[in-house]
Design a protein around this motif. Structure first.
Motif, PDB file in Angstrom:
ATOM      1  N   ASP A 154       0.397  -3.035  -0.011  1.00  0.00           N
ATOM      2  CA  ASP A 154       0.576  -2.558   1.386  1.00  0.00           C
ATOM      3  C   ASP A 154      -0.726  -1.818   1.614  1.00  0.00           C
ATOM      4  N   ALA A 155      -1.319  -1.263   0.493  1.00  0.00           N
ATOM      5  CA  ALA A 155      -2.400  -0.272   0.681  1.00  0.00           C
ATOM      6  C   ALA A 155      -3.761  -1.213   0.830  1.00  0.00           C
TER       7      ALA A 155
ATOM      8  N   GLN B 200       8.006  -2.439  -7.554  1.00  0.00           N
ATOM      9  CA  GLN B 200       7.687  -1.462  -6.665  1.00  0.00           C
ATOM     10  C   GLN B 200       6.136  -0.963  -6.433  1.00  0.00           C
TER      11      GLN B 200
ATOM     12  N   ARG C 226       3.498  -1.422  -3.698  1.00  0.00           N
ATOM     13  CA  ARG C 226       2.427  -0.221  -3.212  1.00  0.00           C
ATOM     14  C   ARG C 226       0.833  -0.715  -3.059  1.00  0.00           C
TER      15      ARG C 226
ATOM     16  N   HIS D  89       4.435  -4.164   5.855  1.00  0.00           N
ATOM     17  CA  HIS D  89       4.028  -4.889   4.726  1.00  0.00           C
ATOM     18  C   HIS D  89       3.213  -6.346   5.326  1.00  0.00           C
TER      19      HIS D  89
ATOM     20  N   GLU E 115      -2.215   1.024 -12.937  1.00  0.00           N
ATOM     21  CA  GLU E 115      -1.326   1.703 -12.027  1.00  0.00           C
ATOM     22  C   GLU E 115      -0.173   2.379 -12.744  1.00  0.00           C
TER      23      GLU E 115
END
Length: 278
Positions: A48-49, A41, A45, A123, A63
Motif C-alpha cells: 500500500d505504501a 498484513q 502495508r 490498494h 519489517e
C-alpha cells in the motif's frame, strides 16, 4: 500500469492450505513466533505504501524483526504470499463490511461498484496483478457469496449473474486505473493536473477558434471540468441498462439467450460426428 505479477503462479496446493488452514503449525522445529496473518498484513502495508515491487521476503523480515529464512517456514515464496494478500484485501470487510440485504438488486450493484472502487483506491497495487487465474480463498468466496445472494432478485440466469459481477469489476477497475495513472503522471512530471492543461490552453484555444473543429468549439465551457462525476454517470448508465434487461425478463419479453459451445476444428470433433454421414 502494466501487470507485474500473476495470481496462481505459486504452489497451488500449498496456497490453498495457507488460505483455508492458516493456523496449522509445522510438525517439527521450534515453536512458531509469527503467524501467517501477521506476515500477510505486513506485506499489504508495504504494498500500500510503496507498491508491489517493494514486497520481498527480505523486506518482510526487516519489517517483522526476524530472519529471512524464518519466513519460509510459514510461506514458501512471494508467489503464494501474493495470493494470500489478494484474498485478504478482497474480503467483504474491505468493501465496507456486510451490507443489509433488502432485496433491491440495484442497491446491491451500486454497493458492489462503490465498494470495489474503494478497495482499488486503498490498494492500487491490485491493478498491477494479472488475476485471470485466481486461487479462491475465504475472503474472495465470502464476497462472492454475499454479492450473488443480493443480486439473485434480478431474475437472470446464474452465468448472467456472474457476468454482472465481472462487468462491474471491469468498469470500476478501468476508472481506478485512470485515477492511478493521473496520480503517477503528476508525481513524475511535477505538474498538477491544472498546470498541465493550463500549459496547453493557448494552443488549444487557437486551433478551436480556427474552425477546424466545429463540434469541439460548440461544447459548453464546463465540458472538461473536474466537477462532473464521470464514475457516477457511467455507473448509472450501467444500472439503467441492467434495469431494462431485468424488466424484460420479468414480463417475459426477453428470454435468456441460448449459449452455444465454441465451434471445434474438424480434427477435434468426436469420431462419431465424422462418420455420421457414412
Amino acid at each position: 500500469m502494466e501487470s507485474t505479477e500473476s495470481s496462481g503462479s505459486g504452489d497451488i496446493q500449498r496456497t490453498l492450505e495457507l488460505l483455508w488452514e492458516p493456523d496449522r503449525r509445522p510438525s517439527r522445529g521450534p515453536k512458531p513466533t509469527l503467524t501467517v496473518d501477521r506476515i500477510v498484513q505486513a506485506a499489504i502495508r508495504i504494498a500500500d505504501a510503496e507498491g508491489l515491487d517493494a514486497v520481498s521476503m527480505r523486506r518482510l523480515s526487516t519489517e517483522l524483526g526476524t530472519g529471512t529464512m524464518s519466513l519460509y517456514r510459514y510461506i514458501p515464496s512471494k508467489a503464494e504470499l501474493l495470493d494470500l494478500m489478494l484474498d485478504r484485501v478482497q474480503g467483504p470487510e474491505e468493501a465496507g463490511g456486510p451490507a443489509v440485504d433488502n432485496g433491491d438488486w440495484r442497491t446491491a450493484v451500486e454497493d458492489l461498484a462503490r465498494g470495489t472502487l474503494a478497495v482499488y483506491q486503498r490498494h492500487p497495487w491490485l491493478l498491477q496483478v494479472n488475476q485471470a487465474r485466481p486461487v479462491l480463498g475465504p475472503g474472495t468466496l465470502d464476497s462472492m457469496e454475499a454479492t450473488l445472494g443480493r443480486i439473485r432478485t434480478m431474475g437472470l440466469t446464474d452465468p448472467e449473474l456472474l457476468s454482472v459481477v465481472i462487468m462491474v469489476d471491469g468498469y470500476v477497475s478501468g476508472v481506478a486505473r485512470t485515477n492511478v495513472h493521473e496520480v503517477e503522471a503528476e508525481q513524475r512530471s511535477g505538474l498538477t493536473d491544472s498546470e498541465f492543461w493550463a500549459a496547453q490552453t493557448p494552443y488549444l484555444e487557437g486551433v478551436i477558434a480556427s474552425g477546424r473543429y466545429p463540434v469541439m468549439a460548440s461544447l459548453a465551457e464546463d465540458t472538461f471540468g473536474s466537477a462532473f462525476d464521470h464514475f457516477e454517470f457511467g455507473l448509472q448508465c450501467l444500472l439503467e441498462g441492467l434495469a431494462v434487461l431485468v424488466e424484460r425478463r420479468r414480463t417475459g419479453g426477453d428470454e435468456a439467450p441460448t449459449v452455444r459451445p465454441h465451434a471445434c476444428p474438424p480434427t477435434l470433433r468426436p469420431a462419431e460426428d465424422a462418420t455420421a454421414t457414412g
